[in-house]
Write a protein that holds these residues in place. Sequence first.
Motif, PDB file in Angstrom:
ATOM      1  N   SER A  92       0.824  -1.211   0.000  1.00 11.23           N
ATOM      2  CA  SER A  92       0.000   0.000   0.000  1.00 11.23           C
ATOM      3  C   SER A  92       0.859   1.263   0.000  1.00 11.23           C
ATOM      4  O   SER A  92       0.389   2.320  -0.433  1.00 11.23           O
ATOM      5  CB  SER A  92      -0.934   0.003   1.215  1.00 11.23           C
ATOM      6  OG  SER A  92      -0.188  -0.069   2.421  1.00 11.23           O
ATOM      7  N   GLU A  93       2.100   1.162   0.457  1.00  8.84           N
ATOM      8  CA  GLU A  93       3.001   2.311   0.469  1.00  8.84           C
ATOM      9  C   GLU A  93       3.268   2.719  -0.985  1.00  8.84           C
ATOM     10  O   GLU A  93       3.759   1.902  -1.780  1.00  8.84           O
ATOM     11  CB  GLU A  93       4.307   1.931   1.166  1.00  8.84           C
ATOM     12  CG  GLU A  93       5.040   3.078   1.844  1.00  8.84           C
ATOM     13  CD  GLU A  93       5.776   4.000   0.878  1.00  8.84           C
ATOM     14  OE1 GLU A  93       5.931   3.633  -0.294  1.00  8.84           O
ATOM     15  OE2 GLU A  93       6.206   5.077   1.319  1.00  8.84           O
ATOM     16  N   PRO A  94       2.908   3.956  -1.373  1.00  4.29           N
ATOM     17  CA  PRO A  94       2.907   4.309  -2.801  1.00  4.29           C
ATOM     18  C   PRO A  94       4.263   4.241  -3.489  1.00  4.29           C
ATOM     19  O   PRO A  94       4.333   3.907  -4.676  1.00  4.29           O
ATOM     20  CB  PRO A  94       2.349   5.738  -2.815  1.00  4.29           C
ATOM     21  CG  PRO A  94       2.523   6.250  -1.425  1.00  4.29           C
ATOM     22  CD  PRO A  94       2.409   5.054  -0.538  1.00  4.29           C
ATOM     23  N   ARG A  95       5.346   4.538  -2.766  1.00  2.00           N
ATOM     24  CA  ARG A  95       6.660   4.491  -3.409  1.00  2.00           C
ATOM     25  C   ARG A  95       7.051   3.057  -3.724  1.00  2.00           C
ATOM     26  O   ARG A  95       7.569   2.760  -4.819  1.00  2.00           O
ATOM     27  CB  ARG A  95       7.713   5.157  -2.527  1.00  2.00           C
ATOM     28  CG  ARG A  95       7.486   6.648  -2.303  1.00  2.00           C
ATOM     29  CD  ARG A  95       8.408   7.185  -1.250  1.00  2.00           C
ATOM     30  NE  ARG A  95       8.188   6.527   0.031  1.00  2.00           N
ATOM     31  CZ  ARG A  95       8.929   6.741   1.132  1.00  2.00           C
ATOM     32  NH1 ARG A  95       9.948   7.576   1.084  1.00  2.00           N
ATOM     33  NH2 ARG A  95       8.664   6.108   2.245  1.00  2.00           N
ATOM     34  N   TYR A  96       6.814   2.133  -2.809  1.00  2.00           N
ATOM     35  CA  TYR A  96       7.133   0.735  -3.070  1.00  2.00           C
ATOM     36  C   TYR A  96       6.149   0.130  -4.066  1.00  2.00           C
ATOM     37  O   TYR A  96       6.522  -0.743  -4.867  1.00  2.00           O
ATOM     38  CB  TYR A  96       7.148  -0.059  -1.763  1.00  2.00           C
ATOM     39  CG  TYR A  96       8.266   0.358  -0.828  1.00  2.00           C
ATOM     40  CD1 TYR A  96       9.549   0.604  -1.312  1.00  2.00           C
ATOM     41  CD2 TYR A  96       8.055   0.527   0.534  1.00  2.00           C
ATOM     42  CE1 TYR A  96      10.584   0.995  -0.467  1.00  2.00           C
ATOM     43  CE2 TYR A  96       9.076   0.914   1.389  1.00  2.00           C
ATOM     44  CZ  TYR A  96      10.335   1.150   0.884  1.00  2.00           C
ATOM     45  OH  TYR A  96      11.354   1.542   1.722  1.00  2.00           O
ATOM     46  N   ARG A  97       4.911   0.614  -4.043  1.00  2.00           N
ATOM     47  CA  ARG A  97       3.922   0.158  -5.033  1.00  2.00           C
ATOM     48  C   ARG A  97       4.386   0.554  -6.432  1.00  2.00           C
ATOM     49  O   ARG A  97       4.265  -0.226  -7.389  1.00  2.00           O
ATOM     50  CB  ARG A  97       2.556   0.771  -4.725  1.00  2.00           C
ATOM     51  CG  ARG A  97       1.478   0.514  -5.787  1.00  2.00           C
ATOM     52  CD  ARG A  97       1.132  -0.967  -5.876  1.00  2.00           C
ATOM     53  NE  ARG A  97       0.124  -1.216  -6.890  1.00  2.00           N
ATOM     54  CZ  ARG A  97      -1.190  -1.320  -6.636  1.00  2.00           C
ATOM     55  NH1 ARG A  97      -1.640  -1.176  -5.403  1.00  2.00           N
ATOM     56  NH2 ARG A  97      -2.028  -1.580  -7.599  1.00  2.00           N
ATOM     57  N   ARG A  98       4.938   1.748  -6.579  1.00  2.00           N
ATOM     58  CA  ARG A  98       5.404   2.182  -7.891  1.00  2.00           C
ATOM     59  C   ARG A  98       6.550   1.307  -8.375  1.00  2.00           C
ATOM     60  O   ARG A  98       6.649   0.971  -9.557  1.00  2.00           O
ATOM     61  CB  ARG A  98       5.850   3.646  -7.827  1.00  2.00           C
ATOM     62  CG  ARG A  98       6.176   4.192  -9.200  1.00  2.00           C
ATOM     63  CD  ARG A  98       6.413   5.674  -9.180  1.00  2.00           C
ATOM     64  NE  ARG A  98       6.901   6.081 -10.495  1.00  2.00           N
ATOM     65  CZ  ARG A  98       7.783   7.013 -10.710  1.00  2.00           C
ATOM     66  NH1 ARG A  98       8.297   7.675  -9.692  1.00  2.00           N
ATOM     67  NH2 ARG A  98       8.179   7.320 -11.923  1.00  2.00           N
ATOM     68  N   TRP A  99       7.433   0.925  -7.463  1.00  2.00           N
ATOM     69  CA  TRP A  99       8.539   0.036  -7.816  1.00  2.00           C
ATOM     70  C   TRP A  99       7.992  -1.295  -8.329  1.00  2.00           C
ATOM     71  O   TRP A  99       8.411  -1.793  -9.380  1.00  2.00           O
ATOM     72  CB  TRP A  99       9.439  -0.177  -6.598  1.00  2.00           C
ATOM     73  CG  TRP A  99      10.673  -0.952  -6.883  1.00  2.00           C
ATOM     74  CD1 TRP A  99      11.906  -0.464  -7.204  1.00  2.00           C
ATOM     75  CD2 TRP A  99      10.812  -2.390  -6.877  1.00  2.00           C
ATOM     76  NE1 TRP A  99      12.789  -1.494  -7.405  1.00  2.00           N
ATOM     77  CE2 TRP A  99      12.158  -2.677  -7.212  1.00  2.00           C
ATOM     78  CE3 TRP A  99       9.940  -3.442  -6.619  1.00  2.00           C
ATOM     79  CZ2 TRP A  99      12.636  -3.987  -7.295  1.00  2.00           C
ATOM     80  CZ3 TRP A  99      10.415  -4.746  -6.707  1.00  2.00           C
ATOM     81  CH2 TRP A  99      11.752  -5.008  -7.039  1.00  2.00           C
TER      82      TRP A  99
END
Length: 202
Positions: A146-153
């Motif tokens: 759910s963390e957007p930066r890790y989701r983008r990765w």
Amino acid sequence: MSLAAHLEELGRPLVDEQLQHPTVKGIAQGNLDEAVFRSWLEQDYLFLHDYVRVFSRLAWQAPDAHLGDLVDLAHATFHDELDLHRSLSASFSADLDGARKGPACAAYTSFLLDSAAVYGDGLAALYPCMWGYSTLGRILAENPPSEPRYRRWVDTYADPGFADLAARIAQMIDEAEPDPATAERLFMEGMRHEVAFWSVES
């Protein structure tokens, strides 16, 4: 079974090992220590510059049918992947321009650049990175963080377009017909480098 499919079969246990690595698990859960990801981001930024050089060295040797493929792979790496790293760098306080290669990065890039002296061997050596990240991304996207930066990765490596790039390398490996034993050795060495690369220092 094609050679590329055989290599994937050999490499799958090391993908599973990566999925159990604390860094990958932290990305998957969205709670990885930012200092750890910052270190990984800096090291991977340096790695990708040499990865572009590997594609370029192979493009010089490639048959006409795959020259464009390797140029496309170099372009996608230099622009799409490196742009991801640049865009994430500020939020993790990463110093991409000031980073220096750690031992795992230096060993891996040296191995890849050396292997690329021979066309088919170089393709087998670099395949763990493309195929491995595509596989990791696809699996992690089944339950994304759910963390957007890790989701983008995760979304970057789960993208079907990235899987298509990996599939192009598989085709090139099969058409190049490298010595199977050599290809297996280089592919598995590349897979071991992939596992080691996650153990960055924060």
